[in-house]
Scaffold this motif. Structure first.
Motif, mmCIF file in Angstrom:
data_model
loop_
_atom_site.group_PDB
_atom_site.id
_atom_site.type_symbol
_atom_site.label_atom_id
_atom_site.label_comp_id
_atom_site.label_asym_id
_atom_site.label_seq_id
_atom_site.Cartn_x
_atom_site.Cartn_y
_atom_site.Cartn_z
ATOM 1 N N LEU A 157 38.738 43.445 38.554
ATOM 2 C CA LEU A 157 37.349 43.519 38.114
ATOM 3 C C LEU A 157 36.468 42.569 38.920
ATOM 4 N N ASN A 158 36.909 41.314 39.046
ATOM 5 C CA ASN A 158 36.115 40.329 39.788
ATOM 6 C C ASN A 158 36.015 40.681 41.262
ATOM 7 N N GLY A 159 37.111 41.183 41.806
ATOM 8 C CA GLY A 159 37.088 41.580 43.212
ATOM 9 C C GLY A 159 36.097 42.695 43.477
ATOM 10 N N SER A 160 36.045 43.679 42.570
ATOM 11 C CA SER A 160 35.109 44.796 42.747
ATOM 12 C C SER A 160 33.666 44.333 42.621
ATOM 13 N N LEU A 161 33.417 43.356 41.710
ATOM 14 C CA LEU A 161 32.058 42.813 41.558
ATOM 15 C C LEU A 161 31.601 42.077 42.811
ATOM 16 N N LEU A 162 32.571 41.559 43.577
ATOM 17 C CA LEU A 162 32.251 40.854 44.819
ATOM 18 C C LEU A 162 32.208 41.801 46.019
ATOM 19 N N GLY A 163 32.374 43.101 45.754
ATOM 20 C CA GLY A 163 32.214 44.083 46.818
ATOM 21 C C GLY A 163 33.494 44.507 47.503
ATOM 22 N N PHE A 164 34.657 44.164 46.941
ATOM 23 C CA PHE A 164 35.933 44.549 47.552
ATOM 24 C C PHE A 164 36.414 45.883 46.995
ATOM 25 N N SER A 165 37.036 46.658 47.855
ATOM 26 C CA SER A 165 37.650 47.915 47.411
ATOM 27 C C SER A 165 39.013 47.595 46.796
ATOM 28 N N LYS A 166 39.594 48.550 46.076
ATOM 29 C CA LYS A 166 40.911 48.337 45.469
ATOM 30 C C LYS A 166 41.955 48.022 46.532
ATOM 31 N N LYS A 167 41.843 48.703 47.674
ATOM 32 C CA LYS A 167 42.796 48.479 48.759
ATOM 33 C C LYS A 167 42.696 47.056 49.288
ATOM 34 N N GLN A 168 41.470 46.541 49.410
ATOM 35 C CA GLN A 168 41.281 45.177 49.890
ATOM 36 C C GLN A 168 41.825 44.150 48.894
ATOM 37 N N ILE A 169 41.621 44.429 47.595
ATOM 38 C CA ILE A 169 42.138 43.515 46.573
ATOM 39 C C ILE A 169 43.662 43.536 46.567
ATOM 40 N N ASP A 170 44.242 44.723 46.816
ATOM 41 C CA ASP A 170 45.704 44.836 46.873
ATOM 42 C C ASP A 170 46.285 43.873 47.902
ATOM 43 N N THR A 171 45.613 43.725 49.036
ATOM 44 C CA THR A 171 46.124 42.858 50.104
ATOM 45 C C THR A 171 46.034 41.377 49.729
ATOM 46 N N LYS A 172 45.125 41.039 48.817
ATOM 47 C CA LYS A 172 44.938 39.638 48.419
ATOM 48 C C LYS A 172 45.637 39.301 47.106
ATOM 49 N N PHE A 173 46.098 40.318 46.396
ATOM 50 C CA PHE A 173 46.599 40.135 45.033
ATOM 51 C C PHE A 173 47.747 39.120 44.962
#
Length: 407
Positions: free
Chosen positions: A112-128
């Motif tokens: 949720l926080n990642g998407s609010l900061l403009g990240f796609s799900k794929k981008q968040i996956d790499t940082k998770f």
């Protein structure tokens, strides 16, 4: 360096009389009270510019407007007037649970926080995995955040904030909540951010933390900027405001010597001595309030006896602003008991040949007791204070005469 945060003539006020009505009846009957505003000016005409790569410490007493200003910079609050502009990706860690949905799990909150900061799900996956590893919350990743302790919330919030690769990081006091190990880990990460040229706006009550990481300080006082500039001068200004506020409180409140006594002292209290004044003198007898580390200081306790005293001992305690006792002695311990009968006005001088303390403000407690400690004739808890400045050659509470040799 270009500016990445610019705060122009920002003011933020709150209507303290604002009230939401629970029924139509309340709305009709209390409408006139609703319209009578009582504004509280939390931030008053603030102007600050932060350059790229700077780490700025925002300090001030509780209620000085620091957190409100940071929330305006983060976009959580809208200024009443003025303008704030930022350049680059901004991540904010403002308070416990800020930006976290308590009914969602940590995993869900990260996305949720990642998407609010403009990240796609794929981008968040790499940082998770990196976020979870830093937070040390692997076992609780699928637990609702509402069941997290305050320390766990800080771990999760900080881990998300630093792993979204922000250009600007806003931090508000939350590092004081985590355990010491995690605090050191966070400070290490902040220092690595600094090496990468990131910009950090840091609110803290810990002068030690501000000294450790900040390039500059902004001191706020009653909503306005009192000082903006050099780190040491900013810390000194901040401490002076704290001491002035404390003295004002003592003058305006029902503060008494008896009310501040430890129970062990109060049980034996038999007031026969009245304090007249406290002086701080240098080696030449000049009256000062600020000394340098290593200088001589003579603490002169001027008092008056309320009746004749023949059996007496004097004591002194020196404490720092965290109420840690740094020094204590008395006439008996020092083998300096006076046989002189006290009647009328006298002075007791405590001579310290070399102040070992590093920069800070120090509080003094005085006592006059019977030699066997069975009665307390006077007790002044933190009744006075003095300041110490240092050349910055060492850090910590005391400066030791240390020589470094290579063999």
């Amino acid at each position: 360096m270009s500016e990445v945060i610019r705060i122009d003539s920002v003011t933020k006020s709150f209507d303290l009389s604002a009230k939401s009505f629970n029924s139509l009846k309340e709305k009709v009957l209390l409408r006139k009270h609703k319209n009578s505003k009582s504004d509280f000016l939390a931030v008053n005409d603030v102007n600050i510019a932060v350059k790229e790569g700077e780490t700025v410490g925002l300090i001030g007493h509780n209620g000085s407007g620091k957190s409100t200003l940071l929330k305006c910079v983060a976009g959580v609050l809208r200024p009443t007037s003025g303008r704030i502009s930022t350049r680059g990706r901004l991540a904010a860690l403002l308070e416990l649970g800020a930006g976290m949905e308590p009914d969602l799990t940590a995993r869900e909150n990260i996305y949720l926080n990642g998407s609010l900061l403009g990240f796609s799900k794929k981008q968040i996956d790499t940082k998770f995995d990196e976020i979870i590893y830093f937070s040390e919350l692997e076992k609780f990743i699928d637990t609702q955040v509402r069941f997290y302790s305050s320390g766990m919330q800080v771990r999760l919030g900080f881990s998300v904030a630093i792993n979204v690769d922000p250009d600007i990081l806003l931090i508000d006091e939350v590092l004081a909540v985590g355990d010491e190990s995690f605090q050191r880990k966070c400070m290490s990460k902040i220092k690595s951010f600094q090496k990468e040229g990131k910009t950090i706006f840091f609110v803290s009550h810990s002068v030690d933390q501000v000294r450790e990481i900040c390039d500059r300080t902004v001191v706020m006082h009653h909503g306005s900027v009192l000082y903006d500039g050099d780190l040491s001068e900013g810390v000194r200004t901040y401490r002076e405001t704290l001491l002035a506020d404390e003295e004002k409180y003592r003058e305006e409140s029902s503060f008494t010597e008896e009310s501040s006594m430890p129970d062990s002292v109060a049980k034996k209290y038999d007031k026969k001595v009245k304090m007249v004044s406290v002086e701080y003198l240098d080696a030449q007898g000049k009256s000062l309030k600020n000394f340098k580390t290593g200088e001589e200081i003579n603490v002169k306790f001027n008092f008056e006896t309320l009746e004749e005293l023949k059996d007496h001992s004097f004591s002194i305690q020196i404490l720092n602003n965290k109420d840690q006792m740094l020094f204590y002695t008395n006439s008996v311990i020092a083998d300096m008991v006076s046989e002189k009968t006290l009647d009328g006005k006298h002075s007791a001088v405590f001579k310290i040949k070399s102040i070992p303390f590093n920069e800070g403000d120090y509080f003094v407690t005085f006592g006059v007791v019977k030699t066997d400690s069975s009665r307390v004739y006077y007790w002044g808890e933190k009744v006075s204070h003095f300041g110490v400045t240092s050349d910055g050659r060492s850090q910590g509470i005391v400066e030791l005469n240390c020589v470094i040799e290579v063999e």
